[in-house]
Design a protein around this motif. Structure first.
Motif, short mmCIF file in Angstrom:
data_model
loop_
_atom_site.label_atom_id
_atom_site.label_comp_id
_atom_site.label_asym_id
_atom_site.label_seq_id
_atom_site.Cartn_x
_atom_site.Cartn_y
_atom_site.Cartn_z
N ASN A 70 0.83 -1.23 0.00
CA ASN A 70 0.00 0.00 0.00
C ASN A 70 0.86 1.26 0.00
N ASP A 71 1.83 1.28 -0.90
CA ASP A 71 2.71 2.44 -1.09
C ASP A 71 3.51 2.82 0.16
N SER A 72 3.77 1.83 1.01
CA SER A 72 4.61 2.10 2.18
C SER A 72 6.08 2.10 1.77
N LYS A 73 6.93 2.34 2.72
CA LYS A 73 8.35 2.34 2.46
C LYS A 73 8.83 0.93 2.13
N PHE A 74 9.74 0.81 1.15
CA PHE A 74 10.26 -0.49 0.77
C PHE A 74 11.12 -1.06 1.90
N PHE A 75 10.97 -2.36 2.13
CA PHE A 75 11.77 -3.04 3.14
C PHE A 75 12.16 -4.41 2.60
N SER A 76 13.17 -4.99 3.22
CA SER A 76 13.67 -6.30 2.81
C SER A 76 13.10 -7.36 3.74
N PRO A 77 12.24 -8.26 3.23
CA PRO A 77 11.65 -9.28 4.11
C PRO A 77 12.66 -10.31 4.61
N ILE A 78 13.74 -10.54 3.86
CA ILE A 78 14.81 -11.45 4.29
C ILE A 78 16.15 -10.77 4.05
N SER A 79 17.13 -11.20 4.77
CA SER A 79 18.47 -10.63 4.60
C SER A 79 19.11 -11.15 3.32
N SER A 80 20.09 -10.43 2.84
CA SER A 80 20.79 -10.84 1.62
C SER A 80 21.50 -12.16 1.84
N GLN A 81 21.42 -13.02 0.84
CA GLN A 81 22.01 -14.34 0.96
C GLN A 81 22.83 -14.66 -0.29
N PHE A 82 23.94 -15.36 -0.07
CA PHE A 82 24.75 -15.82 -1.19
C PHE A 82 24.22 -17.16 -1.67
N SER A 83 24.19 -17.32 -2.98
CA SER A 83 23.77 -18.58 -3.57
C SER A 83 24.71 -18.93 -4.72
N PRO A 84 24.96 -20.21 -4.97
CA PRO A 84 25.85 -20.59 -6.08
C PRO A 84 25.24 -20.23 -7.42
N GLN A 85 26.09 -19.94 -8.38
CA GLN A 85 25.64 -19.57 -9.73
C GLN A 85 26.52 -20.26 -10.76
N ALA A 86 25.89 -20.72 -11.82
CA ALA A 86 26.61 -21.36 -12.92
C ALA A 86 26.05 -20.83 -14.23
N GLY A 87 26.89 -20.80 -15.24
CA GLY A 87 26.44 -20.31 -16.54
C GLY A 87 27.48 -20.57 -17.61
N ILE A 88 27.13 -20.17 -18.80
CA ILE A 88 28.01 -20.30 -19.96
C ILE A 88 27.79 -19.10 -20.86
N ARG A 89 28.88 -18.61 -21.47
CA ARG A 89 28.76 -17.40 -22.29
C ARG A 89 29.57 -17.55 -23.57
N LEU A 90 29.05 -16.98 -24.64
CA LEU A 90 29.70 -16.99 -25.95
C LEU A 90 30.02 -15.56 -26.34
N ASP A 91 31.32 -15.28 -26.59
CA ASP A 91 31.78 -13.95 -26.97
C ASP A 91 32.21 -13.95 -28.43
N TYR A 92 31.83 -12.86 -29.12
CA TYR A 92 32.18 -12.69 -30.53
C TYR A 92 32.92 -11.36 -30.64
N LYS A 93 34.26 -11.43 -30.65
CA LYS A 93 35.08 -10.22 -30.60
C LYS A 93 35.65 -9.90 -31.98
N PHE A 94 35.57 -8.62 -32.37
CA PHE A 94 36.14 -8.15 -33.62
C PHE A 94 37.60 -7.74 -33.40
N LYS A 95 38.29 -7.49 -34.50
CA LYS A 95 39.70 -7.12 -34.44
C LYS A 95 39.89 -5.77 -33.77
N THR A 96 38.87 -4.89 -33.82
CA THR A 96 38.99 -3.56 -33.23
C THR A 96 39.00 -3.59 -31.70
N GLY A 97 38.65 -4.73 -31.10
CA GLY A 97 38.69 -4.83 -29.65
C GLY A 97 37.34 -4.95 -28.99
N HIS A 98 36.27 -4.51 -29.66
CA HIS A 98 34.95 -4.61 -29.07
C HIS A 98 34.26 -5.89 -29.56
#
Length: 321
Positions: free
Chosen positions: A40-68
């Motif tokens: 009801n438009d009250s002040k934002f609050f965090s119901p739980i404390s921040s927690q660390f969790s494991p993360q996994a992923g994979i990424r594909l990079d396509y780089k040009f000769k110019t560096g970007h």
């Protein structure tokens, strides 16, 4: 005219593709997420404390000769929080919250790769100082020899000088190949979750009703980060990436309509979501190795060395005469 323009664009794309470098990087790390709730438009609050969790992923990079370049990937996401309550009117104080199940998110964006920053060690410094000392003494000897042979073998003097410069440049190039480098990789992109959960879920047990609000239930998010890549020569050893995420899509106010004492009650809920993660990855490059080019360079170097030895023997013969 259109065909000409299309042909030029096609050739430009083919040339850029030929100079591009494709890299696949599996990643593992940790994510620290945070979801805020407002009732009801009250002040934002965090119901739980921040927690660390494991993360996994994979990424594909396509780089040009110019560096970007551009990147696309897939990784786990743990930013959702389940906000459980039985009475919407007292949900601000009487609730139970927990971390939601893991989801999969897609990532894509733009990355810039800085020039390598070489890390000099004490051993390399000692080698360079020894090379300088040896270079100074050899320059004195060669200058005395060249001065006595200028009249009889001027062409050899010029060729030996050019050969010395070429050797020094090759020595610098070899030194860089033996040095470990660091490359900075700032990046900016978007994240997307294809199938998000419903904002609310209701459960009835007998005469008692309970409700669940999925806080931080974003479908699109803005990501930014900085990566650090370590390698040696043309080899890439590993990458360390720090990334920040901010949920922006599907984060509007949501109304929960319930019945209380024969009356309709509407309760407004809103949430915010953000996270940061630290990941470690080992890049796998699919760039073509210029083996043929290296063979040609080695053959040319061998021929130049053979020609230099022949000229030296001739000039030494002229000197004896």
């Amino acid at each position: 005219m259109r065909r000409t323009v299309s042909a030029i664009l096609g050739l430009a794309f083919i040339s850029q593709t030929a100079q591009a470098q494709l890299t696949l990087t599996p990643r593992i790390g940790v994510e620290n997420s945070r979801a805020l709730v407002s009732v009801n438009d009250s002040k934002f609050f965090s119901p739980i404390s921040s927690q660390f969790s494991p993360q996994a992923g994979i990424r594909l990079d396509y780089k040009f000769k110019t560096g970007h370049g551009v990147f696309a990937g897939l990784s786990t996401s743990n930013t959702n929080t389940t906000f459980n309550f039985s009475d919407p009117e007292t949900s601000l104080t009487n609730y139970f919250a927990s971390r939601s199940t893991t989801q999969m998110r897609l990532e894509a964006g733009y990355q810039f790769n800085s020039k390598p920053i070489f890390l000099k060690s004490s051993s390399s410094n000692q080698k360079s100082s020894a090379q300088k000392r040896n270079g100074c003494s050899s320059n004195k000897v060669s200058s005395s020899k060249e001065s006595s042979m200028k009249k009889e073998c001027g062409s050899f003097t010029r060729s030996s000088s050019a050969s010395g410069k070429m050797k020094s440049e090759m020595a610098k190039h070899r030194t860089k190949k033996e040095m470990i480098f660091v490359r900075l990789q700032p990046q900016l992109g978007m994240a997307y979750i294809p199938s998000v959960k419903n904002d609310f879920a209701a459960k009835v047990q007998g005469v008692q009703s309970s409700y669940t609000y999925n806080a931080g239930n974003w479908n699109t998010a803005l990501i930014s980060g900085m990566g650090v890549e370590f390698g040696k020569g043309k080899a890439k050893y590993f990458q360390i990436t720090l990334q920040y995420l901010k949920g922006i899509g599907n984060m509007d106010n949501t109304i929960l309509t319930t019945q209380s004492a024969g009356k309709t009650v509407e309760t407004s809920y809103a949430s915010r979501a953000s996270s940061w993660n630290l990941s470690f990855g080992v890049p796998i490059s699919f760039a073509k190795k210029p083996a043929e080019k290296n063979k040609v360079q080695q053959r040319n170097h061998h021929q130049q060395r053979k020609h230099h030895e022949e000229m030296r023997s001739k000039c030494s013969g002229i000197r004896r005469i």
